[in-house]
Design a protein around this motif. Structure first.
Motif, short mmCIF file in Angstrom:
data_model
loop_
_atom_site.label_atom_id
_atom_site.label_comp_id
_atom_site.label_asym_id
_atom_site.label_seq_id
_atom_site.Cartn_x
_atom_site.Cartn_y
_atom_site.Cartn_z
N VAL A 87 0.90 -1.18 0.06
CA VAL A 87 0.20 0.20 0.09
C VAL A 87 0.94 1.07 -0.03
N ARG A 88 0.76 2.17 -0.85
CA ARG A 88 1.53 3.20 -1.03
C ARG A 88 3.06 3.07 -1.06
N PRO A 89 3.27 2.25 -2.14
CA PRO A 89 4.69 1.78 -2.15
C PRO A 89 5.70 3.14 -2.34
N ALA A 90 5.46 4.02 -2.85
CA ALA A 90 6.15 5.26 -3.27
C ALA A 90 6.50 6.17 -1.74
N ALA A 91 5.51 5.73 -0.84
CA ALA A 91 5.65 6.60 0.49
C ALA A 91 7.26 6.60 1.01
N GLU A 92 7.42 7.79 1.38
CA GLU A 92 8.68 7.94 2.08
C GLU A 92 8.98 7.14 3.36
N ARG A 93 7.84 7.15 4.08
CA ARG A 93 8.13 6.17 5.32
C ARG A 93 7.07 5.16 5.23
N ARG A 94 7.62 3.92 5.75
CA ARG A 94 6.73 2.59 5.34
C ARG A 94 6.86 1.81 6.62
N VAL A 95 5.90 0.92 6.72
CA VAL A 95 6.01 -0.03 7.90
C VAL A 95 5.54 -1.32 7.40
N ILE A 96 5.94 -2.34 8.18
CA ILE A 96 5.50 -3.82 7.72
C ILE A 96 4.88 -4.42 8.76
N LEU A 97 3.74 -4.94 8.48
CA LEU A 97 2.97 -5.63 9.40
C LEU A 97 2.90 -7.14 8.78
N THR A 98 3.10 -8.21 9.68
CA THR A 98 3.30 -9.61 9.29
C THR A 98 2.41 -10.60 10.17
N GLY A 99 2.14 -11.62 9.62
CA GLY A 99 1.37 -12.73 10.20
C GLY A 99 1.57 -13.95 9.11
N HIS A 100 0.90 -15.25 9.88
CA HIS A 100 1.23 -16.32 9.32
C HIS A 100 -0.32 -17.18 9.18
#
Length: 401
Positions: A87-100
């Motif tokens: 989501v919004r891959p060009a954003a300067e600040r990014r977060v990662i959310l993970t699960g399984h």
């Protein structure tokens, strides 16, 4: 700090019923790590559900993984595809959310259905670990998206976390690079306690090859692989010390009673609390293998490595917990933070230098057993927490360490 009017409006639409309904639907799908059909079905449900968020959903093929079989041979193990949403891959600040999406329950396991233990406690396979977590993550992100967001993020849901994420480790490392913070949706404890520091973990198989001989006529000509594997297990167990556990778990192989066995396979796990102890463990294994090889005149081939690096707590991690803890307090969900002996994908993310809080999921307990339970009221509570944390990361970033 308390909730602003803007924040109150952000979390107001979050409701328990749709999150719970989705959790029950997903828990009805057996997605044990080895059930490739079930994982494919689960990935399809997840792809459809997460498509409500802006950005591209894609399914990524698992990387090849080899495992030692009962004959001491390496063979490839199949894994399901991993889901990625950007989501919004060009954003300067990014977060990662993970699960399984995988669980520990195979297709043949007797634990396949959900049952209510009381009005708020749901017993069911994967409900806490972590289909409830995936469902509430989605609800939290959907709420966050209603607030003119600018923060970019990636969602990674892998298919092999329960067996060490070997087919997704490279993908995790790639997607974690450069992220502002990481949130992982492992279950929190029933009282809301969150995992702090975690040890590392490594799984190994030592293939011991000796020489067969008749147990009655000429046993002296044989080289007993089973005895050598047992000696190796004892030497490794003797290396346990503060901050380092070593668990010899299983020996395969052997031969008929009248034959000196020429093959045995020792499977063991080690958990070092720090990187320094991981190095000590590596040296201990090398020394034990060399000593046993010489003493028993056998060949030992070692397979495995520390696939989950130790997860120490850094000042940046402390700062992220401060932000999440304050958000929880403002929502009436005060939380504790404590060290744990378990491992997860948070270990891998932390090794990339990204601050991670890895118990953002539903509250529950007795995971990996037929007594697994999830607290239903935590679904909407933790979804609101996700929305608020994402909002504050967007507005303020992670506080300075």
């Amino acid at each position: 700090m308390s909730l602003t009017v803007e924040e109150q409006g952000l979390i107001a639409p979050v409701e328990r019923a749709p999150i719970l309904a989705r959790t029950l639907e997903w828990a009805s799908i057996n997605s044990g790590t080895g059930n490739l059909e079930g994982l494919a079905a689960m990935a399809g449900y997840l792809a459809d559900a997460f498509a409500q968020l802006p950005g591209e959903v894609r399914l990524v093929d698992a990387a090849p993984v080899e495992k030692v079989d009962g004959r001491g041979q390496l063979h490839e193990v199949g894994h399901g595809r991993h889901l990625v949403l950007s989501v919004r891959p060009a954003a300067e600040r990014r977060v990662i959310l993970t699960g399984h999406m995988d669980t520990v329950y195979s297709r043949e396991h007797p634990f396949q259905t959900c049952a209510w233990l009381d009005g708020d406690t749901l017993n069911g396979p994967g409900t806490a670990d972590m289909k409830g977590g995936l469902s509430l993550m989605l609800a939290g992100l959907a709420a966050y998206e209603q607030d003119a967001p600018t923060l970019g993020y990636d969602v990674l849901i892998n298919s092999d976390e329960e067996t060490g994420s070997l087919s997704s480790a490279a993908l995790i490392a790639q997607m974690a690079q450069g992220k502002l913070a990481a949130l992982t949706y492992e279950p929190a404890l029933p009282d809301g306690s969150m995992a702090r520091a975690r040890p590392g973990s490594g799984n190994y198989s030592a293939v011991v090859k000796g020489r067969s001989a008749h147990a009655g006529r000429n046993p002296q000509d044989g080289r007993n692989a089973l005895v050598a594997a047992s000696d190796l297990a004892m030497r490794l167990a003797a290396g346990v010390r503060e901050g380092l556990s070593i668990n010899p778990a299983r020996i395969e192989g052997g031969a008929p009673n009248n034959t000196v066995p020429d093959l045995a396979i020792l499977h063991f796990n080690l958990r070092p609390r720090t990187p320094a102890l991981a190095e000590i463990a590596g040296a201990l294994i090398d020394e034990a293998v060399a000593a046993v090889s010489a003493a028993h005149e056998v060949q030992i081939h070692l397979h495995g490595h520390v696939s989950r690096p130790p997860k120490p707590i850094t000042p940046r991690t402390e700062a992220l917990f401060g932000l999440v803890s304050q958000a929880a307090t403002d929502l009436g969900q005060p939380m504790r933070w404590q060290d744990t002996g378990g491992v997860c994908d948070g270990n891998n993310i932390a090794a990339c230098g990204v601050p991670v809080l890895d118990t953002m999921g539903a509250l529950g307990g007795s995971i990996h057993s037929a007594q697994e339970f999830m607290i239903a009221s935590s679904l909407d509570a933790r979804a609101r927490l996700t929305a608020l944390v994402m909002h504050r990361l967007d507005r303020y970033g992670v506080p300075p360490a």
